[in-house]
Design a protein around this motif. Sequence first.
Motif, short mmCIF file in Angstrom:
data_model
loop_
_atom_site.label_atom_id
_atom_site.label_comp_id
_atom_site.label_asym_id
_atom_site.label_seq_id
_atom_site.Cartn_x
_atom_site.Cartn_y
_atom_site.Cartn_z
N LYS A 1 0.84 -1.20 0.00
CA LYS A 1 0.00 0.00 0.00
C LYS A 1 0.88 1.26 0.00
CE LYS A 1 -3.66 2.28 2.64
NZ LYS A 1 -4.44 2.27 3.88
N LEU A 2 0.53 2.17 -0.88
CA LEU A 2 1.28 3.42 -0.99
C LEU A 2 0.36 4.58 -0.62
CD1 LEU A 2 3.90 4.88 -2.03
CD2 LEU A 2 2.77 4.96 -4.27
N THR A 3 0.78 5.37 0.36
CA THR A 3 -0.01 6.55 0.75
C THR A 3 0.80 7.80 0.43
OG1 THR A 3 -1.07 5.30 2.51
CG2 THR A 3 -1.23 7.70 2.64
N ILE A 4 0.22 8.66 -0.37
CA ILE A 4 0.90 9.89 -0.76
C ILE A 4 0.58 10.97 0.27
CG2 ILE A 4 1.18 11.62 -2.58
CD1 ILE A 4 1.98 8.75 -3.47
N LEU A 5 1.60 11.44 0.98
CA LEU A 5 1.40 12.54 1.93
C LEU A 5 1.55 13.89 1.23
CD1 LEU A 5 3.47 11.11 4.92
CD2 LEU A 5 1.02 10.84 4.47
N GLY A 6 2.44 13.91 0.25
CA GLY A 6 2.66 15.13 -0.51
C GLY A 6 3.36 14.76 -1.81
N CYS A 7 3.02 15.44 -2.90
CA CYS A 7 3.64 15.08 -4.18
C CYS A 7 3.76 16.27 -5.12
CB CYS A 7 2.87 13.95 -4.85
SG CYS A 7 1.21 14.42 -5.31
N TYR A 8 3.91 17.47 -4.53
CA TYR A 8 4.08 18.65 -5.37
C TYR A 8 5.49 19.20 -5.20
CZ TYR A 8 -0.83 18.46 -6.48
OH TYR A 8 -2.04 18.05 -6.96
N THR B 1 -1.37 22.16 -1.12
CA THR B 1 -0.50 21.08 -1.58
C THR B 1 0.73 20.96 -0.68
OG1 THR B 1 0.81 22.49 -3.06
CG2 THR B 1 -1.17 21.46 -3.99
N ASN B 2 1.25 19.76 -0.66
CA ASN B 2 2.40 19.47 0.21
C ASN B 2 3.59 18.98 -0.60
OD1 ASN B 2 1.18 19.50 3.13
ND2 ASN B 2 -0.33 18.53 1.81
N PRO B 3 4.80 19.27 -0.10
CA PRO B 3 5.99 18.75 -0.77
C PRO B 3 6.12 17.23 -0.55
CG PRO B 3 6.60 19.93 1.23
CD PRO B 3 5.12 20.07 1.08
N THR B 4 7.13 16.65 -1.19
CA THR B 4 7.20 15.19 -1.27
C THR B 4 7.31 14.47 0.06
OG1 THR B 4 8.25 15.36 -3.44
CG2 THR B 4 8.47 13.26 -2.30
N GLY C 1 15.12 21.14 -0.09
CA GLY C 1 14.19 21.38 1.02
C GLY C 1 12.85 20.68 0.90
N ASP C 2 12.32 20.62 -0.31
CA ASP C 2 10.98 20.03 -0.46
C ASP C 2 10.98 18.51 -0.25
OD1 ASP C 2 12.46 20.03 -2.86
OD2 ASP C 2 10.66 19.83 -4.09
N HIS C 3 12.16 17.96 0.05
CA HIS C 3 12.25 16.52 0.31
C HIS C 3 12.72 16.19 1.73
CE1 HIS C 3 11.57 15.20 -3.92
NE2 HIS C 3 11.85 16.49 -4.09
N PHE C 4 13.13 17.22 2.49
CA PHE C 4 13.62 16.86 3.85
C PHE C 4 13.42 17.91 4.93
CE2 PHE C 4 17.52 18.98 5.29
CZ PHE C 4 17.79 19.78 4.19
N PHE C 5 12.85 19.08 4.63
CA PHE C 5 12.70 20.10 5.68
C PHE C 5 11.75 19.68 6.81
CE2 PHE C 5 14.01 24.08 2.99
CZ PHE C 5 15.34 23.75 3.17
N GLY C 6 10.96 18.64 6.60
CA GLY C 6 10.07 18.17 7.66
C GLY C 6 10.71 17.11 8.55
N LEU C 7 11.95 16.72 8.23
CA LEU C 7 12.57 15.60 8.96
C LEU C 7 12.89 15.97 10.42
CD1 LEU C 7 13.69 12.72 8.94
CD2 LEU C 7 15.86 13.65 8.10
N ILE C 8 13.50 17.14 10.62
CA ILE C 8 13.86 17.52 12.00
C ILE C 8 12.61 17.62 12.87
CG2 ILE C 8 14.01 19.99 11.32
CD1 ILE C 8 16.02 18.28 14.14
N GLY C 9 11.53 18.15 12.34
CA GLY C 9 10.29 18.26 13.11
C GLY C 9 9.70 16.89 13.43
N THR C 10 9.78 16.00 12.47
CA THR C 10 9.25 14.64 12.68
C THR C 10 10.06 13.93 13.77
OG1 THR C 10 8.54 14.57 10.37
CG2 THR C 10 8.77 12.45 11.49
N ILE C 11 11.38 14.03 13.66
CA ILE C 11 12.26 13.42 14.67
C ILE C 11 11.98 14.00 16.05
CG2 ILE C 11 14.69 13.42 15.43
CD1 ILE C 11 15.44 13.02 12.43
N SER C 12 11.81 15.31 16.13
CA SER C 12 11.56 15.98 17.42
C SER C 12 10.22 15.59 18.00
CB SER C 12 11.61 17.50 17.23
OG SER C 12 12.87 17.89 16.79
N THR C 13 9.21 15.54 17.15
CA THR C 13 7.88 15.17 17.64
C THR C 13 7.87 13.74 18.16
OG1 THR C 13 6.72 16.80 16.31
CG2 THR C 13 5.47 14.84 16.91
N PHE C 14 8.54 12.85 17.44
CA PHE C 14 8.64 11.46 17.94
C PHE C 14 9.22 11.47 19.37
CE2 PHE C 14 9.12 9.00 13.60
CZ PHE C 14 7.87 9.44 13.24
N ALA C 15 10.21 12.32 19.59
CA ALA C 15 10.83 12.39 20.92
C ALA C 15 9.86 12.99 21.95
CB ALA C 15 12.12 13.20 20.87
#
Lengths: 301, 301
Positions: free
Chosen positions: A2-9, A17-20, A63-77
């Motif tokens: 199963k593939l779920t698209i969170l963002g693809c613009y 619209t959301n980045p990748t 940026g449109d492929h990784f600027f959400g990574l730090i926030g995701t990592i922080s929220t997990f914590a």
Amino acid sequence: MKLTILGCYAATPRTITNPTSQVLEIKNRMFLIDCGEGTQVQLRKNKIKFSKINHIFISHLHGDHFFGLIGTISTFALLGRTTDLHIYGPKGIKEIITLQLRLSNSWTTYELFFHELESKESEIIFEDQKVIVKTIPLKHRVYTNGFLFQEKPGDRKLNVDAVQNYNIDTCYYQKIKGGGNVTLEDGTIIENEKLSFDPIPPMSYAFCSDTGYHEAVIPLIENVDVLYHESTFLDSEESLAGKTLHCTAKEAATIALKANVKQLVLGHYSTRYGDITVFKEEAETIFPNVLLADDGRSFEF
Amino acid sequence: MKLTILGCYAATPRTITNPTSQVLEIKNRMFLIDCGEGTQVQLRKNKIKFSKINHIFISHLHGDHFFGLIGTISTFALLGRTTDLHIYGPKGIKEIITLQLRLSNSWTTYELFFHELESKESEIIFEDQKVIVKTIPLKHRVYTNGFLFQEKPGDRKLNVDAVQNYNIDTCYYQKIKGGGNVTLEDGTIIENEKLSFDPIPPMSYAFCSDTGYHEAVIPLIENVDVLYHESTFLDSEESLAGKTLHCTAKEAATIALKANVKQLVLGHYSTRYGDITVFKEEAETIFPNVLLADDGRSFEF
């Protein structure tokens, strides 16, 4: 699968619209692929449990492929996660993340493992009992990899009637599923094919974004079940695509055709086009099985 | 003076709430204060033109106050901005941003100036003809500043009737607006007070987030027109507030009362409380003029 698209613009996040970013569920494993700004909110909107994500793959450091990574990592914590998290991405990604964690004095509550990539050749970057993940080197303005997710072939299926006819003891069943023959007490060898059926064919998914038209990927993605390939532009902007090392819908379809994939999913659309159906129309002039990714859309294969 | 709240919730961005960011419009200048993840989308939603923002103030390096900065800076560049952008924030912010620009090989199309802060004393960090901005050192788990935005006193207003009665030449008008007396041809000195009215009182806005209860801010924010003060918790969670160096609504109101501010705006709410009106109710037991920030809400003062 199963593939779920969170963002693809492409380029910048906008109101609608959301980045990748996308989630691949394969053999009960959940892989997060790319992580543009806002990914954690898109995960929530699409009701994907944070705790199920243990591996994040980042294609490249635009940026449109990784600027959400730090926030995701922080929220997990902040939510008290304790399970290990593995990040696969270009060399430098570890420094970006750890610098921000250090300066915010906010360490993770879980172990964070970075698998930094630098090779220009395809390599295996993840493997467990059921799934293998390889890089697909792409051609972009910075070091970029796509990712190939392959199910491993499963066990052969027991032919229940046959094993009963031959009166085979249950202790041999696992051996039969693994492809082995059975020797009866009288010394007769029963070939595995008589005792089992072929396993369900393993599925495969290739993610190719961002990239210019790049035929070198074809041998790596040949015959995959599903190819997600970027199509930032239409053929009318072919020269812009060439200059920015992106693809047109036509080029993505040409790769799909030449690689003999079963299904093409398009994405990474430039926001200059109002209606994304034009991408499907253009691609279908070359290759028949085209689906359009869109934010929040899920596909089961 | 207009305050637009882009986000005012603590910790993590969620489907319906955003981390801290706000826009202060004062004397036709637009200041962006803090920049949590998703700020650029919130700017779009609230129809604030990117081109009007030339100064961004970051209170501290916790993610919910700055993870949207790199995306905002990058988007400004993707849109071809040419005007200088000034970033004011804790030491380290320059390294965080430039590292990401360097690794993504995506330099800005405009000049980016970093004003890194390290002082534990209040200091002037911005000043032009009409506005002055000072830091308000706060007490948090990492180095944190609030910001005090003060209009400079404007010109005195010409008393048109009076200048006509004294038959004063128009060439003296600017001098009168500046507070000067006028000497008539016969040597008589006309005092400025007879020729002009007091200017409109200058407005001031203090932003204090994040901070534990910290009376040291009182002399810095005394008599301000508007105080935005964090109230992450309610009094029932006072000990948690103390431990995490945040404030309760009651504590925020106590600071407002002791500093004799005209208006208190609460924000930075923990998402544990379903309904934010409880913050207003608690604060109003101490201080009467309480407004609740909420995402997308604007206040004109």
